[in-house]
Design a protein around this motif. Structure first.
Motif, short mmCIF file in Angstrom:
data_model
loop_
_atom_site.label_atom_id
_atom_site.label_comp_id
_atom_site.label_asym_id
_atom_site.label_seq_id
_atom_site.Cartn_x
_atom_site.Cartn_y
_atom_site.Cartn_z
N GLU A 174 12.12 61.52 76.37
CA GLU A 174 12.61 61.98 77.67
C GLU A 174 13.59 60.98 78.29
N THR A 175 13.36 59.70 78.05
CA THR A 175 14.22 58.67 78.66
C THR A 175 14.70 57.66 77.62
N SER A 176 14.74 58.05 76.37
CA SER A 176 15.18 57.12 75.32
C SER A 176 16.20 57.79 74.41
N GLN A 177 17.07 56.96 73.84
CA GLN A 177 18.16 57.47 73.00
C GLN A 177 18.25 56.64 71.72
N TRP A 178 18.91 57.21 70.72
CA TRP A 178 19.19 56.47 69.50
C TRP A 178 20.67 56.54 69.19
N ARG A 179 21.14 55.52 68.50
CA ARG A 179 22.53 55.52 68.02
C ARG A 179 22.56 54.74 66.71
N VAL A 180 23.53 55.07 65.87
CA VAL A 180 23.64 54.45 64.56
C VAL A 180 24.99 53.77 64.40
N ASP A 181 24.95 52.54 63.89
CA ASP A 181 26.16 51.84 63.47
C ASP A 181 26.22 51.97 61.95
N SER A 182 27.07 52.87 61.45
CA SER A 182 27.09 53.16 60.02
C SER A 182 27.63 52.00 59.19
N GLU A 183 28.44 51.14 59.82
CA GLU A 183 28.99 50.00 59.07
C GLU A 183 27.91 48.96 58.79
N THR A 184 27.08 48.67 59.75
CA THR A 184 26.01 47.68 59.56
C THR A 184 24.71 48.34 59.11
N LYS A 185 24.72 49.69 59.05
CA LYS A 185 23.54 50.45 58.64
C LYS A 185 22.33 50.12 59.53
N THR A 186 22.61 50.07 60.82
CA THR A 186 21.59 49.71 61.81
C THR A 186 21.36 50.86 62.77
N LEU A 187 20.10 51.15 63.02
CA LEU A 187 19.70 52.16 64.00
C LEU A 187 19.23 51.44 65.26
N TYR A 188 19.82 51.79 66.41
CA TYR A 188 19.44 51.21 67.69
C TYR A 188 18.70 52.25 68.52
N ILE A 189 17.64 51.82 69.17
CA ILE A 189 16.88 52.68 70.07
C ILE A 189 16.88 52.01 71.43
#
Length: 396
Positions: free
Chosen positions: A37-52
Motif C-alpha cells: 500500500e505504501t511501498s514501491q520497487w524499482r530495478v536498475d538493470s545495469e547493476t542487476k539490483t532491485l530496490y524497495i
C-alpha cells in the motif's frame, strides 16, 4: 541437394524463431511498480539490483497464491505465475543479483523472494522489524547475511534452504526465530550481538536444525578467523592460517576447525612447502622412496623435495613428526643455502648440520629462539607453527 538445402534453411529459420522467442520472453519488463500500500520497487538493470522503498510492509510480488502443500501437510506460498515480479520465465528471476531494501520498510512479507536462487546479496534497513515466513526461502546463491539491529522477529523458515549461507550476523533485539534457518547446511559462523546468556534465555538456538553445526560468537567473545572456531584474531598464527587456506596450501581439519596445535608430520610439511611454490611436478619424475606409494597424497611433494635436495636417501619416513631444525633446513636449502653469520644458541653448535639454516631463518625473520638462549632444534612443529614459517618465508 536442393531439398536438403531447403530443409537446412527451414531448420535455421525455425531455430532463429525459437531463440528470438526465448529472448523475447526474457526481455526486461517494467522497471518499477508497487509492492504494498505504501511501498514501491524499482530495478536498475545495469547493476542487476532491485530496490524497495517506502514505508510499512513490502511483498514481492504483491500477488501470491497457495500452490501446494509441504510434506507435513501445511500450505506454502510461492509467487503467482500471473502478474508476478519473480517467475522462472522472466528476466527478473534469472538476472537480479542484489536486493536493497531502503530505510522506511518495516516488514518483508510472506514468501516475497521465495525460490529466487540467483540473488547473491541482501541489504536490509535499520527500520526493519519483521521478516515473514518463507520471505527469503531458497536463495541458494546467498552466502552472507546481516540482520540489522532492532529486528525482533524472523518467522519460521524465513531463510529455509539457503544452503550456501555461511555467515550470519543477528541483532541483540531478536526475540524469536523458530526454524528461520531450517536446512541451511552450509552455516559456519553465526554472530549474535547479544550475550550468550541472552541467546540461551530466548532459546534462539530454535532457529536452527539440531544437526546444523556452526560456531556461535556472542557479544564480547573473540571473533574466529577463517570460519575456524579454534583460530582467533588475537592468535599469532591468525594471518598465516588465512593465507595458507586462501592459497590452497592447506585446509581445515573439519568444517569449523584448523587444529593449530596438532603436530605436523614430515609428509605434511613437505606437502605444505611444495604447495607454497605452486606445486611443481612432472609425470616423468621417478619415485626414489621405498616407503612412498603411488597413491600417497604427498608422493609428488616428496619427489619434488628429493629433486631439490631438501631430503635424501630412499626412506622418507613421512609419518614421523617434523622438527624445527628440519623445517628451517628445508627453507634454507630452497633459498639456495646462503652462507650466513652464525647465531649463538646454546643448543645449536657451530658445527651442527642445521647451524647455517638456523642462523639464516633467524636473520630472515622466519623464526627465532624458544627462550633462554635456545633454539630447540629437535622440538616438533605444529600446524600453526608450520603455516607461520611458510607465511613469513613466502607470504608476508
Amino acid at each position: 541437394m536442393k531439398k536438403c538445402c531447403m530443409f537446412v534453411l527451414a531448420m535455421v529459420m525455425t531455430l532463429s524463431l525459437c531463440l528470438s522467442g526465448a529472448y523475447a520472453a526474457q526481455k526486461i519488463p517494467a522497471t518499477s511498480g508497487s509492492c504494498g500500500e505504501t511501498s514501491q520497487w524499482r530495478v536498475d538493470s545495469e547493476t542487476k539490483t532491485l530496490y524497495i522503498s517506502g514505508t510499512g510492509s513490502a511483498t514481492i510480488p504483491s500477488a501470491t497464491s497457495i500452490i501446494g502443500s509441504s510434506s507435513s501437510g501445511n500450505n506454502f506460498v510461492q509467487a503467482s505465475y500471473i502478474n508476478s515480479l519473480f517467475t522462472s520465465d522472466n528476466w527478473y528471476y534469472n538476472n537480479i543479483k542484489k536486493v536493497v531494501v531502503e530505510e522506511g520498510i518495516t516488514e518483508i512479507g510472506y514468501g516475497s523472494f521465495y525460490g529466487c536462487s540467483f540473488i547473491e546479496e541482501i541489504q536490509l534497513p535499520s527500520t526493519l522489524r519483521t521478516i515473514q515466513t518463507y520471505a527469503f526461502c531458497g536463495l541458494t546463491a546467498l552466502e552472507e547475511l546481516t540482520v540489522p539491529e532492532d529486528v525482533e522477529f524472523l518467522s519460521a523458515r524465513a531463510f529455509e534452504y539457503c544452503y550456501h549461507l555461511k555467515k550470519v550476523s543477528l541483532p541483540s533485539t531478536l526475540e524469536s526465530m523458530s526454524l528461520a534457518f531450517h536446512l541451511c547446511s552450509g552455516l559456519q559462523v553465526v554472530r549474535y550481538a547479544g550475550t550468550r546468556a541472552s541467546w540461551e534465555a530466548k532459546h534462539l538456538d530454535y532457529g536452527f536444525d539440531k544437526d546444523e553445526v556452526f560456531t556461535l560468537v556472542c557479544q564480547g567473545e573473540p571473533i574466529p578467523v577463517g570460519d575456524f572456531a579454534d583460530v582467533r584474531e588475537s592468535d599469532y598464527f591468525a594471518a598465516p592460517v588465512l593465507w595458507a587456506v586462501e592459497n590452497d596450501i592447506t585446509t581445515g581439519t573439519s568444517k569449523l576447525t584448523f587444529s593449530p596445535d596438532v603436530t605436523c608430520t614430515r609428509a605434511q610439511i613437505l606437502t605444505f612447502l611444495w604447495r607454497s611454490v605452486d606445486s611443481p611436478w612432472s609425470f616423468r619424475d621417478i619415485n626414489p622412496f621405498t616407503d612412498v606409494d603411488k597413491d600417497d597424497y604427498y608422493r609428488n611433494a616428496a619427489i619434488w623435495a628429493y629433486k631439490q635436495g631438501l631430503v635424501t636417501g630412499s626412506i622418507l619416513d613421512g609419518d614421523r613428526p617434523g622438527t624445527r631444525a628440519e623445517v628451517v633446513s628445508y627453507l634454507w636449502k630452497l633459498a639456495g643455502a646462503p652462507e650466513t653469520q652464525l647465531y649463538s644458541f646454546s643448543d645449536v653448535p657451530a658445527d651442527a648440520d642445521c647451524a647455517q639454516a638456523v642462523a639464516w631463518a633467524v636473520q630472515e625473520g622466519i623464526t627465532s629462539g624458544t627462550g633462554e638462549g635456545k633454539f630447540s632444534p629437535d622440538a616438533t612443529c605444529t600446524r600453526a607453527q608450520i603455516v607461520t614459517f611458510l607465511y613469513r618465508a613466502f607470504g608476508a
